[in-house]
Design an enzyme around this catalytic site. Structure first.
Site, PDB file in Angstrom:
ATOM      1  N   GLY A  46       0.845  -1.194   0.000  1.00 15.70           N
ATOM      2  CA  GLY A  46       0.000   0.000   0.000  1.00 15.70           C
ATOM      3  C   GLY A  46       0.879   1.242   0.000  1.00 15.70           C
ATOM      4  CD  GLN A  51       3.295   5.773   2.718  1.00 17.39           C
ATOM      5  OE1 GLN A  51       2.336   5.254   2.171  1.00 17.39           O
ATOM      6  NE2 GLN A  51       4.206   5.072   3.359  1.00 17.39           N
ATOM      7  CB  CYS A  94       5.089   2.154   7.691  1.00 16.51           C
ATOM      8  SG  CYS A  94       4.610   3.679   6.856  1.00 16.51           S
ATOM      9  CG  LEU A  95       6.701   1.006   1.575  1.00 17.53           C
ATOM     10  CD1 LEU A  95       6.052   1.282   0.232  1.00 17.53           C
ATOM     11  CD2 LEU A  95       7.916   0.104   1.401  1.00 17.53           C
ATOM     12  CG  HIS A 136      -0.824   1.252   7.313  1.00 21.24           C
ATOM     13  ND1 HIS A 136       0.123   0.635   8.093  1.00 21.24           N
ATOM     14  CD2 HIS A 136      -0.148   2.187   6.578  1.00 21.24           C
ATOM     15  CE1 HIS A 136       1.318   1.182   7.841  1.00 21.24           C
ATOM     16  NE2 HIS A 136       1.177   2.113   6.921  1.00 21.24           N
ATOM     17  CD  GLU A 137      -1.074   2.684   2.708  1.00 16.64           C
ATOM     18  OE1 GLU A 137      -0.697   3.865   2.627  1.00 16.64           O
ATOM     19  OE2 GLU A 137      -0.290   1.752   2.953  1.00 16.64           O
ATOM     20  CG  HIS A 140       0.240   6.806   5.529  1.00 18.10           C
ATOM     21  ND1 HIS A 140       1.362   7.308   6.128  1.00 18.10           N
ATOM     22  CD2 HIS A 140       0.485   5.477   5.346  1.00 18.10           C
ATOM     23  CE1 HIS A 140       2.243   6.336   6.297  1.00 18.10           C
ATOM     24  NE2 HIS A 140       1.730   5.211   5.836  1.00 18.10           N
TER      25      HIS A 140
END
Ligand code: ZN
Length: 174
Positions: A46, A51, A94-95, A136-137, A140
């Site tokens: 994702g 990000q 998480c990236l 999660h996204e 963000h």
């Protein structure tokens, strides 16, 4: 399409609230394609526009297994309409927070209203990994990260560790 740089903590942009998209045009479609390319390139499941430093309410997800056919999903202005009382726990990475995994309990099922890449309003009820990934996204888009689920002390330690990693140059022996 192009691969974009993924920003990481402690970049302040990650704490900001993304703005809703008013109209889905060519720029938005290009951004979605870039997000997919960037996500696949980093082996993520994702990625939210914030990000890559773009504060717009757009995110992409693909929770298919590596050896399966790709299942790209994109969400514009997603809103969680309903969540289950039942919860599930995943160890989430998480990236934007390298080498960090945190067990997080979230509602097991969520129902989301969003706009698709063609500008149409859609609804999706999801469960399991997709539900967790979507929550999660969406976090963000509201400037919330997985480390915000931890105590301030633990959170500061992780940020310190990552900041240090970034400053250390590559070590070589010649
Ligand atoms: Zn993330």
């Amino acid at each position: 399409m192009s691969i974009k740089d993924i920003i990481t903590v402690p970049d302040e942009t990650l704490k900001k609230i993304s703005k809703p998209v008013e109209k889905v045009g060519e720029n938005e479609k290009k951004l979605i394609n870039d997000l997919f390319e960037t996500m696949y390139n980093s082996n993520g499941i994702g990625l939210a526009a914030v990000q890559v430093g773009i504060l717009r309410r757009i995110l992409v997800i693909d929770v298919s297994n590596k050896d399966e056919k790709k299942e790209p999903l994109s969400f514009i202005n997603p809103i969680i309409k309903k969540v289950s009382d039942d919860t599930s726990i995943y160890e989430e990475g998480c990236l934007s927070i390298p080498d960090t995994f945190i067990e997080i309990e979230r509602p097991k099922i969520c129902e989301v209203e969003y706009i698709d890449i063609d500008g149409k309003v859609k609804n999706l009820k999801c469960d399991g990994l997709l539900s967790t990934c979507l929550q999660h996204e969406i976090n963000h888009l509201d400037g919330k990260l997985i480390i915000d689920h931890l105590s301030k002390l633990k959170k500061d330690l992780i940020i310190k560790k990552i900041s240090k990693l970034k400053k250390n140059p590559d070590r070589i022996i010649v």
